[in-house]
Design a protein around this motif. Sequence first.
Motif, PDB file in Angstrom:
ATOM      1  N   ARG A   1       0.917  -1.053   0.101  1.00 57.44           N
ATOM      2  CA  ARG A   1      -0.035  -0.058   0.157  1.00 57.44           C
ATOM      3  C   ARG A   1       0.847   1.076  -0.022  1.00 57.44           C
ATOM      4  NH1 ARG A   1      -2.725  -3.844   3.533  1.00 57.44           N
ATOM      5  NH2 ARG A   1      -5.050  -3.938   2.803  1.00 57.44           N
ATOM      6  N   TYR A   2       0.291   2.201  -0.518  1.00 53.14           N
ATOM      7  CA  TYR A   2       1.039   3.467  -0.717  1.00 53.14           C
ATOM      8  C   TYR A   2       0.049   4.765  -0.491  1.00 53.14           C
ATOM      9  CZ  TYR A   2       4.226   0.564  -3.496  1.00 53.14           C
ATOM     10  OH  TYR A   2       4.836  -0.407  -3.956  1.00 53.14           O
ATOM     11  N   ALA A   3       0.483   5.881   0.249  1.00 50.81           N
ATOM     12  CA  ALA A   3      -0.185   7.039   0.475  1.00 50.81           C
ATOM     13  C   ALA A   3       0.620   8.138   0.064  1.00 50.81           C
ATOM     14  CB  ALA A   3      -0.866   7.093   1.857  1.00 50.81           C
ATOM     15  N   VAL A   4      -0.182   9.168  -0.560  1.00 52.40           N
ATOM     16  CA  VAL A   4       0.363  10.699  -0.941  1.00 52.40           C
ATOM     17  C   VAL A   4      -0.626  11.652  -0.204  1.00 52.40           C
ATOM     18  CG1 VAL A   4       0.772  12.371  -2.573  1.00 52.40           C
ATOM     19  CG2 VAL A   4       1.073   9.892  -3.242  1.00 52.40           C
ATOM     20  N   ILE A   5      -0.106  12.174   0.673  1.00 49.30           N
ATOM     21  CA  ILE A   5      -0.983  13.328   1.542  1.00 49.30           C
ATOM     22  C   ILE A   5      -0.389  14.461   0.819  1.00 49.30           C
ATOM     23  CG2 ILE A   5      -1.193  14.495   3.751  1.00 49.30           C
ATOM     24  CD1 ILE A   5      -0.444  11.930   5.132  1.00 49.30           C
ATOM     25  N   TYR A   6      -1.180  15.167   0.281  1.00 52.52           N
ATOM     26  CA  TYR A   6      -1.089  16.525  -0.461  1.00 52.52           C
ATOM     27  C   TYR A   6      -0.385  17.538   0.355  1.00 52.52           C
ATOM     28  CZ  TYR A   6      -1.515  20.760  -3.526  1.00 52.52           C
ATOM     29  OH  TYR A   6      -1.323  21.693  -4.137  1.00 52.52           O
ATOM     30  N   PRO A   7       0.659  18.113   0.034  1.00 55.00           N
ATOM     31  CA  PRO A   7       1.314  18.119  -1.315  1.00 55.00           C
ATOM     32  C   PRO A   7       2.509  17.140  -1.634  1.00 55.00           C
ATOM     33  CG  PRO A   7       2.302  19.891  -0.417  1.00 55.00           C
ATOM     34  CD  PRO A   7       1.432  19.382   0.697  1.00 55.00           C
ATOM     35  N   ASN A   8       3.331  16.793  -0.497  1.00 52.66           N
ATOM     36  CA  ASN A   8       4.408  16.131  -0.817  1.00 52.66           C
ATOM     37  C   ASN A   8       5.145  15.079   0.122  1.00 52.66           C
ATOM     38  OD1 ASN A   8       4.847  18.055   1.012  1.00 52.66           O
ATOM     39  ND2 ASN A   8       6.952  18.636   0.576  1.00 52.66           N
ATOM     40  N   THR A   9       4.003  14.731   0.968  1.00 49.63           N
ATOM     41  CA  THR A   9       4.442  13.429   1.809  1.00 49.63           C
ATOM     42  C   THR A   9       3.893  11.897   1.259  1.00 49.63           C
ATOM     43  OG1 THR A   9       4.143  14.778   3.887  1.00 49.63           O
ATOM     44  CG2 THR A   9       3.598  12.280   4.144  1.00 49.63           C
ATOM     45  N   LEU A  10       4.923  11.314   1.209  1.00 51.16           N
ATOM     46  CA  LEU A  10       4.736   9.955   0.743  1.00 51.16           C
ATOM     47  C   LEU A  10       5.164   8.779   1.499  1.00 51.16           C
ATOM     48  CD1 LEU A  10       6.864  11.959  -1.393  1.00 51.16           C
ATOM     49  CD2 LEU A  10       5.230  10.657  -3.131  1.00 51.16           C
ATOM     50  N   ILE A  11       4.332   7.989   1.778  1.00 53.30           N
ATOM     51  CA  ILE A  11       4.403   6.742   2.847  1.00 53.30           C
ATOM     52  C   ILE A  11       4.192   5.620   2.154  1.00 53.30           C
ATOM     53  CG2 ILE A  11       4.083   6.126   5.103  1.00 53.30           C
ATOM     54  CD1 ILE A  11       2.773   8.634   5.663  1.00 53.30           C
ATOM     55  N   ASP A  12       4.980   4.364   2.060  1.00 56.05           N
ATOM     56  CA  ASP A  12       5.107   3.367   1.623  1.00 56.05           C
ATOM     57  C   ASP A  12       4.778   2.298   2.900  1.00 56.05           C
ATOM     58  OD1 ASP A  12       6.000   4.698  -0.460  1.00 56.05           O
ATOM     59  OD2 ASP A  12       7.646   3.436  -0.623  1.00 56.05           O
ATOM     60  N   PHE A  13       3.596   1.589   2.557  1.00 59.22           N
ATOM     61  CA  PHE A  13       2.999   0.481   3.763  1.00 59.22           C
ATOM     62  C   PHE A  13       3.474  -0.804   3.149  1.00 59.22           C
ATOM     63  CE2 PHE A  13       0.843   4.326   4.062  1.00 59.22           C
ATOM     64  CZ  PHE A  13       1.135   4.730   5.604  1.00 59.22           C
ATOM     65  N   TYR A  14       4.372  -1.528   3.735  1.00 60.47           N
ATOM     66  CA  TYR A  14       4.639  -3.072   3.115  1.00 60.47           C
ATOM     67  C   TYR A  14       4.289  -3.938   4.487  1.00 60.47           C
ATOM     68  CZ  TYR A  14       7.500  -0.410  -0.234  1.00 60.47           C
ATOM     69  OH  TYR A  14       7.653   0.287  -1.229  1.00 60.47           O
ATOM     70  N   PRO A  15       4.351  -5.250   4.078  1.00 64.85           N
ATOM     71  CA  PRO A  15       4.062  -6.060   5.278  1.00 64.85           C
ATOM     72  C   PRO A  15       5.242  -5.960   6.364  1.00 64.85           C
ATOM     73  CG  PRO A  15       3.493  -6.950   3.016  1.00 64.85           C
ATOM     74  CD  PRO A  15       4.171  -5.813   2.542  1.00 64.85           C
ATOM     75  N   ASP A  16       6.486  -5.595   5.896  1.00 63.68           N
ATOM     76  CA  ASP A  16       7.533  -5.779   6.603  1.00 63.68           C
ATOM     77  C   ASP A  16       8.061  -4.416   7.025  1.00 63.68           C
ATOM     78  OD1 ASP A  16       9.485  -5.140   4.093  1.00 63.68           O
ATOM     79  OD2 ASP A  16       8.253  -6.930   3.616  1.00 63.68           O
ATOM     80  N   HIS A  17       7.658  -3.376   6.613  1.00 59.58           N
ATOM     81  CA  HIS A  17       8.243  -2.007   7.087  1.00 59.58           C
ATOM     82  C   HIS A  17       7.282  -0.956   6.493  1.00 59.58           C
ATOM     83  CE1 HIS A  17      10.427  -2.132   3.035  1.00 59.58           C
ATOM     84  NE2 HIS A  17      10.507  -0.618   3.459  1.00 59.58           N
ATOM     85  N   VAL A  18       7.745   0.204   7.185  1.00 62.21           N
ATOM     86  CA  VAL A  18       7.045   1.539   6.541  1.00 62.21           C
ATOM     87  C   VAL A  18       8.088   2.373   6.083  1.00 62.21           C
ATOM     88  CG1 VAL A  18       5.758   3.631   7.116  1.00 62.21           C
ATOM     89  CG2 VAL A  18       4.837   1.231   8.077  1.00 62.21           C
ATOM     90  N   LEU A  19       8.060   2.987   4.962  1.00 59.80           N
ATOM     91  CA  LEU A  19       8.984   3.963   4.580  1.00 59.80           C
ATOM     92  C   LEU A  19       8.198   5.265   4.299  1.00 59.80           C
ATOM     93  CD1 LEU A  19      11.508   5.214   3.356  1.00 59.80           C
ATOM     94  CD2 LEU A  19      10.928   3.993   1.068  1.00 59.80           C
ATOM     95  N   ALA A  20       8.768   6.258   5.031  1.00 61.66           N
ATOM     96  CA  ALA A  20       7.892   7.490   5.027  1.00 61.66           C
ATOM     97  C   ALA A  20       9.171   8.535   4.326  1.00 61.66           C
ATOM     98  CB  ALA A  20       7.670   8.167   6.264  1.00 61.66           C
ATOM     99  N   TRP A  21       8.643   9.520   3.568  1.00 61.65           N
ATOM    100  CA  TRP A  21       9.690  10.232   2.985  1.00 61.65           C
ATOM    101  C   TRP A  21       8.909  11.556   2.329  1.00 61.65           C
ATOM    102  CZ3 TRP A  21      10.068  10.862  -2.507  1.00 61.65           C
ATOM    103  CH2 TRP A  21       9.535   9.958  -3.422  1.00 61.65           C
ATOM    104  N   THR A  22       9.592  12.580   1.916  1.00 58.07           N
ATOM    105  CA  THR A  22       9.043  13.659   1.423  1.00 58.07           C
ATOM    106  C   THR A  22       9.984  14.334   0.211  1.00 58.07           C
ATOM    107  OG1 THR A  22       8.289  16.123   1.960  1.00 58.07           O
ATOM    108  CG2 THR A  22      10.229  15.224   3.119  1.00 58.07           C
ATOM    109  N   ALA A  23       9.509  15.126  -0.657  1.00 65.90           N
ATOM    110  CA  ALA A  23      10.090  15.787  -1.849  1.00 65.90           C
ATOM    111  C   ALA A  23      10.262  17.207  -1.575  1.00 65.90           C
ATOM    112  CB  ALA A  23       9.462  15.530  -2.954  1.00 65.90           C
ATOM    113  N   LEU A  24      11.517  17.892  -1.310  1.00 65.74           N
ATOM    114  CA  LEU A  24      11.678  19.264  -0.956  1.00 65.74           C
ATOM    115  C   LEU A  24      12.406  19.781  -2.058  1.00 65.74           C
ATOM    116  CD1 LEU A  24      12.664  18.696   2.680  1.00 65.74           C
ATOM    117  CD2 LEU A  24      10.445  19.161   1.932  1.00 65.74           C
TER     118      LEU A  24
END
Length: 394
Positions: A286-309
Amino acid sequence: MHPQTTPAPAPATGPPGSTGATPDEALEALPARYYTDPDIAAAETRRVFEKSWQLVCHESDLPGPGARLSATVAGREVLVVRTEDGGLAAHLNVCRHRGTRLVTAPEPSGKAIRCPYHGWTYKLDGTLVGAPEARQIPCLDKPRLGLHRVGAESFLGFVFVNLDPAAVPLAESCAGLAEAIGHYAGPDLVPVGKYRIHDRSTAEEQHANWKVIVDNYLEGYHVPVAHPALMRLLDYQGYTVDIQESYALFESPLRDKPSSNRTERLYQRLASPMPGLTEADRRVWRYAVIYPNTLIDFYPDHVLAWTALPTAQDRAAIPGAFYTRHGESVRTRLARRLNIHIGWVTNDEDAELVERVQTGLSTPGYEPGPLSRREAAVGWFARRIRWDLDGEVR
């Protein structure tokens, strides 16, 4: 540092931030100048970044009362603090006396915020409580000289700040997102590895406008051509997307067919949910984009959160961090390592792609063509940007 998603067709109608298109209508990308014009970049600082919730860290980065760190939001340094009652506060990272930066590196604790220049001291909530030789300072009005407060909110365990005092709370604007993926996240996540969201020194910089990077994340139309690993792992036809006014949430099931690649095949065998997830989460990304530039990946084994600046008109930093939960199994840990390796391969492919796009967008006379229905979320994002910049772009 992220695998990408492939959206299915978006909802037909919605508020100003939605795609606003019927299934038979063409979805429009942003004109090329939105990615290349310095005046538009300046307008984005005022109309997008100064008025939106910006991801700065995870709650684990502020482990106890007095913990503090600094982050850059819309060109301003913000100081984020864990208050005495365990809550969060954020202030502009500047002393009210002579403008000194108060915090330059994360600090794990402290009862007050003290300026390193002249010793003006503030409570964790920003109230000015002391100034050396105060009698020598005419008209020292402590209640009026507290730190400049900015909004701070924890959402899914991640800390966001907003410079706009009239901003709608993030939990309200993203209603429904926590219910959908909240079981992946929360304050109890713990970071894995050296990367941290607030640490720009370790962040990769990609050679593209920040919106090119977000556009790329928002569509999987390019996956069959550009990402062979993802095509072997994910059921391309099974992608779904839920587009709301302030966020887009994607899901993709994993393929049952074993990959021809040894690393990917091993991941398929080992994939298992970390604590807090269910067996139903094991076979889906699963993946989520929170407007405007927050991006979070939801995997069974971890979460990856990042942003584009944005760092320049054609450059962007992408700070982020990997997270898991205490008590994960050895199997989950091994699967996470394999997954992160696959993600870095995909990231390198995307870094080249977005640089190619940025170069192409600078070609005189070029304008983008119509979007595929698989790029519905790109249309949503373009509409949100146009809405926010209304009146600023001619």
